[in-house]
Design an enzyme around this catalytic site. Structure first.
Site, PDB file in Angstrom:
ATOM      1  N   GLY A 186     -23.072  40.362 -42.021  1.00 19.69           N
ATOM      2  CA  GLY A 186     -23.398  39.247 -42.378  1.00 19.69           C
ATOM      3  C   GLY A 186     -24.578  39.317 -41.546  1.00 19.69           C
ATOM      4  N   THR A 190     -22.965  39.716 -33.641  1.00 19.37           N
ATOM      5  CA  THR A 190     -21.940  38.660 -34.967  1.00 19.37           C
ATOM      6  C   THR A 190     -21.313  37.283 -34.729  1.00 19.37           C
ATOM      7  OG1 THR A 190     -19.609  38.951 -35.560  1.00 19.37           O
ATOM      8  CG2 THR A 190     -20.045  39.674 -33.920  1.00 19.37           C
ATOM      9  N   ASP A 246     -18.703  36.209 -34.756  1.00 17.17           N
ATOM     10  CA  ASP A 246     -17.077  36.192 -34.021  1.00 17.17           C
ATOM     11  C   ASP A 246     -16.705  37.020 -32.458  1.00 17.17           C
ATOM     12  OD1 ASP A 246     -16.271  35.777 -36.421  1.00 17.17           O
ATOM     13  OD2 ASP A 246     -15.613  37.725 -36.971  1.00 17.17           O
ATOM     14  N   ARG A 269      -5.404  10.572 -41.700  1.00 17.17           N
ATOM     15  CA  ARG A 269      -4.540  12.297 -41.748  1.00 17.17           C
ATOM     16  C   ARG A 269      -4.882  13.718 -40.736  1.00 17.17           C
ATOM     17  NH1 ARG A 269      -8.021  12.174 -47.533  1.00 17.17           N
ATOM     18  NH2 ARG A 269      -7.034  10.519 -48.541  1.00 17.17           N
ATOM     19  N   GLY A 275     -13.848  34.039 -37.786  1.00 14.04           N
ATOM     20  CA  GLY A 275     -12.634  35.446 -36.609  1.00 14.04           C
ATOM     21  C   GLY A 275     -11.369  35.996 -37.650  1.00 14.04           C
ATOM     22  N   ARG A 276     -11.920  37.290 -38.127  1.00 20.21           N
ATOM     23  CA  ARG A 276     -11.031  37.779 -39.093  1.00 20.21           C
ATOM     24  C   ARG A 276      -9.864  38.339 -38.079  1.00 20.21           C
ATOM     25  NH1 ARG A 276     -10.875  41.449 -43.377  1.00 20.21           N
ATOM     26  NH2 ARG A 276     -13.339  40.564 -43.871  1.00 20.21           N
ATOM     27  N   GLU A 300     -10.304  31.800 -39.813  1.00 27.81           N
ATOM     28  CA  GLU A 300      -9.682  32.460 -40.985  1.00 27.81           C
ATOM     29  C   GLU A 300      -8.621  33.626 -41.232  1.00 27.81           C
ATOM     30  OE1 GLU A 300     -13.104  34.569 -42.912  1.00 27.81           O
ATOM     31  OE2 GLU A 300     -13.804  35.822 -40.484  1.00 27.81           O
ATOM     32  N   ARG A 317     -23.256  30.020 -40.097  1.00 26.21           N
ATOM     33  CA  ARG A 317     -24.238  30.454 -40.098  1.00 26.21           C
ATOM     34  C   ARG A 317     -25.396  30.673 -40.783  1.00 26.21           C
ATOM     35  NH1 ARG A 317     -20.959  35.286 -41.984  1.00 26.21           N
ATOM     36  NH2 ARG A 317     -21.362  36.407 -40.629  1.00 26.21           N
TER      37      ARG A 317
END
Length: 397
Positions: A15, A156, A158, A193, A201-202, A254, A313
């Site tokens: 990415g 990365t 992340d 709300r 963040g896998r 995520e 990103r």
């Protein structure tokens, strides 16, 4: 013009993040000054795989010569001007084999490492500097084992490449996450709300945990701990009640998972590194907390669900993602000048250094839940910060 010492190849894989172009610029300017020719491979490992070993072939889509003039201005910009891909030379599907290699590789999945090594030799590339995450760098480890002189630069959003406290792109990501979350508060407060924001963040939850620690959110859920949605709803309701504007905020990685559940994917297709595309956990949490809130309140609480995605990103790098890539690029050249390869440049406890590149494949870098994440409160622990690195929880290796 100084005497050419040899050729250095650069590529960016995976990415895009802000900070890639400053790294390319730093490497190129220093390398040219030291007397090296610099070749920029286009589209990550794809450019190295797909090029044709013929001096008369048009390989402009696969690589280009880099000069100070080429890279000087792009160092101020985001993304990667060399482009990127998720090509994995070890696992190239039959339908992605370059046309000129179709007769040689006919399996469903093919290892093209032999072609990669021949292509690098054909171009006279003596040193290769891949800039990427653990996927891109895992193949760099493979090339290192095959005898290629490789120096890796960690990148990365992340921040989960092992062996370094910091990866290019992380600072810009969390800076924008904090800013955008605060911007969205005005709408959440206006309508009283819940605000549920999905971030990258896998496998690692740093991009949700650090902004929450910085005050961007009340709660966060991360991939390292499967959360109870009833507990999350109760906490958000309590936060909302104590907030004068009657809203509360949760950041969602995520890769976060419900208790008893698994990761949520957009579809079941995989990239060449075996990853399915994540997305949707934020919307699912939003639906559940809205539904469950009616069990604790006179009515259900509406939710603003927002996926930040590529907004964090794209665009220009922040100060850290301008400075660190410059330093990483120069560190890589220092190693080349001393004849040292098979290394990953890094930052640890505020100091620049390097470690063996094999560390990339030696373990997974994730949040230490016991140290840094309060599983009962679904938020970071706020303990002593003495002697911690800049981003607090990233030096456990």
């Amino acid at each position: 013009m100084p005497h050419k010492k040899g050729s250095i190849g650069i590529l960016t894989g995976g990415g895009d993040v802000p900070g890639l172009n400053p790294a390319i610029r730093a490497i190129t300017i220093r390398a040219v000054r030291e007397g090296y020719k610099v070749i920029g491979f286009r589209r990550g490992w794809a450019g190295v795989v797909e090029m044709i070993r013929d001096k008369d072939a048009d390989n402009s889509d696969c690589y280009q010569d880099l000069t100070g003039e080429t890279v000087n201005k792009i160092g101020r910009t985001g993304g990667t001007f060399l482009h990127s891909s998720r090509t994995n030379p070890v696992k190239v599907p039959r339908d992605r084999i370059p046309p000129h290699l179709l007769d040689q590789y006919q399996d469903d999945i093919n290892d093209l490492t032999e072609e990669v090594l021949k292509n690098l030799e054909f171009l006279g590339v003596e040193y290769l500097i891949p800039i990427g995450g653990d996927d891109t760098l895992s193949y760099a480890v493979r090339l290192h084992k095959e005898g290629m002189k490789v120096i890796g630069i960690p990148k990365t959003m992340d921040n989960d490449v092992p062996g370094t406290d910091y990866c290019i792109g992380f600072s810009t990501c969390i800076t924008r996450t904090i800013a955008m979350t605060h911007d969205l508060r005005t709408t959440a407060g206006s309508h009283e709300r819940f605000l549920i924001i999905e971030v990258f963040g896998r496998y690692a939850g740093f991009t949700a945990l650090i902004p929450t620690m910085a005050g961007a959110a009340n709660r966060c859920v991360i991939p390292e701990y499967k959360f109870n949605v009833n507990t999350l709803t109760e906490l958000l309701l309590a936060d909302r009640k104590t907030n004068p504007s009657h809203y509360s905020v949760c950041l969602v990685s995520e890769g976060a998972m419900f208790q008893g559940g698994e990761m949520i994917f957009e579809d079941h297709s995989k990239d060449q590194f075996g990853h399915k595309k994540l997305g949707g956990i934020g919307d699912m949490i939003s639906e559940r907390v809205k539904e469950l809130s009616s069990n604790y309140f006179t009515r259900s609480i509406n939710v603003i669900s927002q996926r930040l995605g590529y907004l964090v990103r794209c665009g220009t790098p922040d100060a850290i993602d301008s400075i660190v890539p410059m330093a990483f690029g120069n560190l890589a050249l220092n190693l080349i000048l001393t004849g040292t390869t098979g290394r990953l440049v890094n930052l640890r406890n505020g100091r620049y250094d390097n470690v063996p590149i094999n560390v990339v494949t030696s373990f997974k870098k994730v949040v230490d839940v016991e140290k840094y994440y309060n599983v009962e409160r679904l938020r970071p622990y706020y303990k002593s910060f003495d002697s911690k690195p800049l981003f607090l929880m990233t030096s456990d290796y």
